[in-house]
Design an enzyme around this catalytic site. Structure first.
Site, mmCIF file in Angstrom:
data_model
loop_
_atom_site.group_PDB
_atom_site.id
_atom_site.type_symbol
_atom_site.label_atom_id
_atom_site.label_comp_id
_atom_site.label_asym_id
_atom_site.label_seq_id
_atom_site.Cartn_x
_atom_site.Cartn_y
_atom_site.Cartn_z
ATOM 1 N N CYS A 7 -11.154 28.812 -25.147
ATOM 2 C CA CYS A 7 -11.749 27.510 -25.389
ATOM 3 C C CYS A 7 -10.655 26.609 -25.930
ATOM 4 O O CYS A 7 -9.504 27.028 -26.047
ATOM 5 C CB CYS A 7 -12.918 27.617 -26.349
ATOM 6 S SG CYS A 7 -14.099 26.282 -26.107
ATOM 7 N N CYS A 79 -16.229 26.862 -22.974
ATOM 8 C CA CYS A 79 -16.519 25.474 -23.309
ATOM 9 C C CYS A 79 -17.870 25.084 -22.725
ATOM 10 O O CYS A 79 -18.206 25.501 -21.620
ATOM 11 C CB CYS A 79 -15.438 24.552 -22.757
ATOM 12 S SG CYS A 79 -13.817 24.864 -23.480
ATOM 13 N N CYS A 87 -12.249 21.715 -20.621
ATOM 14 C CA CYS A 87 -12.013 23.131 -20.807
ATOM 15 C C CYS A 87 -10.651 23.477 -20.230
ATOM 16 O O CYS A 87 -10.321 23.047 -19.127
ATOM 17 C CB CYS A 87 -13.105 23.947 -20.118
ATOM 18 S SG CYS A 87 -13.256 25.569 -20.842
#
Length: 159
Positions: A7, A79, A87
């Site tokens: 992430c 994400c 992302c």
């Protein structure tokens, strides 16, 4: 097999994915987490949620995808879709799948509402990881097309 939960900040969802996966994974499977712009600290709500669920957090830390201790075989980005986040696109010859989860670190409201956001993120990640680990992994390790299809299917499933 090494699984990277990826992430942006590597403080909440990817940390939760790493810790849950390592808590449940069979021998020979290991998760790590990283971010494209790591915050350098773990989210206290994520750490509290994991500890409440009996999942160890010792040794986990926020790190950059440039500082990975191992090369991942699988990259799972976490994400959230609806949060309009960028992302990170991890570059490399690895199997990739997207398991979007809303970021509870951005939850607002009462203490109960914020805790509920962490519970939801935890439940989604745990469910998806359990679904992944229930696959015939030994068989799928040698069939990347089928493994990717299964991972993508899991990435949209909800508990």
């Amino acid at each position: 097999m090494n699984v990277l939960f990826l992430c942006t900040g590597n403080s909440c969802r990817s940390l939760m994915g790493e810790a849950i996966f390592n808590h449940l994974a069979p021998q020979g499977w290991h998760a790590i987490s990283a971010g494209s712009k790591p915050l350098g600290r773990l989210n206290p709500g994520a750490v509290a949620m994991l500890e409440e669920k009996g999942i160890a957090t010792a040794g986990y830390y926020s790190k950059s995808w440039n500082d990975l201790p191992v090369t991942p075989d699988i990259v799972i980005s976490v994400c959230g879709n609806a949060a309009n986040e960028t992302c990170p696109a991890y570059l490399g010859p690895v199997l990739r799948s997207h398991w979007g989860v809303e970021d509870p670190a951005h939850a607002e409201g009462t203490e109960a509402e914020i805790k509920a956001a962490f519970e939801t993120a935890y439940a989604i990640l745990r469910y998806r990881i359990e679904q992944f680990l229930a696959l015939p992994l030994t068989e799928l390790q040698n069939d990347p097309v089928r493994l990717k299809a299964e991972m993508d299917r899991i990435g949209v499933s909800l508990p």
